[in-house]
Enzyme design. Structure first.
Site: not given
Length: 351
Positions: A72-74
Site C-alpha cells: 500500500p502506497c498511501q
C-alpha cells in the site's frame, strides 16, 4: 516460472507477468471486489481475500521463483497524509517477511514515486538495506509508463532484487530518447465516441484559476480532473476517479483558447465547461492498457479505484520480460538496458 502476488489489486501487474511467462500461483488482496476481478482473469491461482499479516507463506518455499506486488502506497503518496513508516498501512515489512519465508530467486516491488522524494530518502535507503540483508542484489528506478508504450504519464518506483546477478532495467522504447514517439491517448480514446458511460459529473471553471503554458496543466478547472491531450499520453489515472477527480475529454477544444485567454490577463469564466465529458471506466482501463472489454467487479466507484490503483499491464509485461530473461541467464547490453543503479549510492547519500 511461478510467482506469488502480494497486495495484488485487480491484477494489472499479474497480467503483465503472465504475458511474459511468469505465472502467479497465489495472490493476496483484502479488497473483495479486486479479488473477484483478479479471479475472473486468473482462475488457476489460489486467491486469499485477507489481510497479508494473517498469512504464513512458508508453504510456498521451493515452489515460487518470484514474489511481486505493490505494498500500500498511501504512507508515501504526495496526495496523502505522508506519515511514511509511522503509518500502519506501511506493508513493506510484510513484503520482506514473505521474502524471508519463501526465499524466491527474485522479487519486484512497485510503489508511488513519493517514496523516492527527498523527505523519504532515508526510509528508502533503509528499505534497500533490508532487501540486501534478505540476500538480494538490489536495483531500483523511477520509471514512467509512457516510456514503454503506455498512453499515460504514470510514474512508479520499481525495486528489483535478484539472488544471482543484478537486474538491468530495459531502456525506454518510446519517447525522445528512443526515436519512437509516445503512444497518444487518442489512440485508445475517441473525442466523439465515448466507450462506456461517462460519470454524471460536470466540469466547472475554477473561480481562481492557476494556468500554465500547457492548456492541459495547472489548476484551471474545479477538482483534480484535467483535460486530456489526445495527441500525448494521458495524465496519471487516479484511484480517486469517478467524480471530480476524473480526467475529461475536451470535445469542443475549449481548453487551448481558454488558457491563452487567462495568460493574456482575461477574466475567469464561470459555470460548466461546454462539451466536457469525463473518462468512462472502460476508457480509463484502456489508458491503463487493460484488455478491451475486461470487466471489473463491484460498484462504479470500486471499479474506478481498482483501475486507478493498478500497475499498467503493459508496463508489467516489459519489466517481467526483462526479469525473466535475466533470471534465465540471457545477456544484456548497455544499448538496450540501463547499467544497474545499485543501492550503494543512495545508502551513502542518506548516511
Amino acid at each position: 516460472m511461478q510467482a506469488l502476488d502480494l497486495f495484488s489489486g485487480p491484477g494489472g501487474l499479474s497480467l503483465g507477468m503472465k504475458a511474459a511467462g511468469i505465472q502467479p500461483i497465489a495472490s493476496v488482496e483484502k479488497n473483495k471486489d479486486a479479488v473477484a476481478t483478479y479471479a475472473a482473469h486468473t482462475s488457476t491461482a489460489e486467491h486469499f481475500c485477507a489481510d497479508v499479516r494473517t498469512i504464513s507463506f512458508n508453504r510456498y518455499r521451493g515452489k515460487v521463483d518470484v514474489i511481486f506486488g505493490g505494498p500500500p502506497c498511501q504512507p508515501f503518496s504526495t496526495g496523502g497524509l505522508r506519515r511514511g513508516t509511522a503509518d500502519a498501512r506501511n506493508m513493506f515489512p510484510e513484503f520482506i517477511r514473505a521474502l524471508n519465508e519463501v526465499k524466491p530467486a527474485a522479487f519486484l516491488a512497485e510503489n508511488v514515486p513519493g517514496l523516492a522524494t527527498r523527505d523519504r530518502i532515508h526510509y528508502l535507503s533503509q528499505l534497500l538495506r533490508e532487501f540486501e540483508l534478505a540476500g538480494y542484489n538490489v536495483t531500483w528506478q523511477v520509471v514512467m509508463a509512457a516510456d514503454y508504450g503506455v498512453p499515460q504519464k504514470r510514474r512508479r518506483v520499481i525495486i528489483v532484487g535478484m539472488k544471482e546477478g543484478e537486474f538491468w532495467f530495459p531502456k525506454p522504447t518510446h519517447g525522445p530518447k528512443s526515436g519512437r514517439p509516445y503512444v497518444a491517448s487518442g489512440t485508445v480514446v475517441s473525442k466523439d465516441q465515448p466507450f462506456g458511460e461517462p460519470p454524471n459529473c460536470p466540469v466547472l471553471y475554477a473561480k481562481y484559476p492557476d494556468p500554465r503554458r500547457s492548456p492541459y496543466a495547472g489548476h484551471v478547472y474545479n477538482g483534480g480532473g484535467r483535460p486530456v491531450d489526445l495527441d500525448a499520453p494521458c495524465h496519471t489515472i487516479l484511484a480517486s476517479a469517478g467524480g471530480y477527480k476524473t480526467h475529461w475529454i475536451d470535445t469542443l477544444d475549449i481548453a487551448p483558447g481558454y488558457t491563452a485567454h487567462l495568460l493574456a490577463g482575461g477574466t475567469p469564466r464561470e459555470g460548466t465547461v461546454p462539451g466536457a465529458r469525463r473518462l468512462t471506466r472502460e476508457e480509463s482501463a484502456l489508458l491503463q492498457t487493460f484488455p478491451r472489454g475486461m470487466r471489473f467487479a463491484g460498484s462504479v466507484s470500486s471499479q474506478y479505484t481498482q483501475i486507478g490503483d493498478a500497475v499498467p499491464p503493459l508496463l508489467g509485461q516489459v519489466l517481467a520480460k526483462a526479469l525473466k530473461e535475466q533470471m534465465e541467464g540471457h545477456s544484456v547490453s548497455p544499448e538496450t538496458h540501463f547499467e544497474p543503479d545499485t543501492a550503494a549510492p543512495l545508502l551513502a547519500a542518506a548516511s
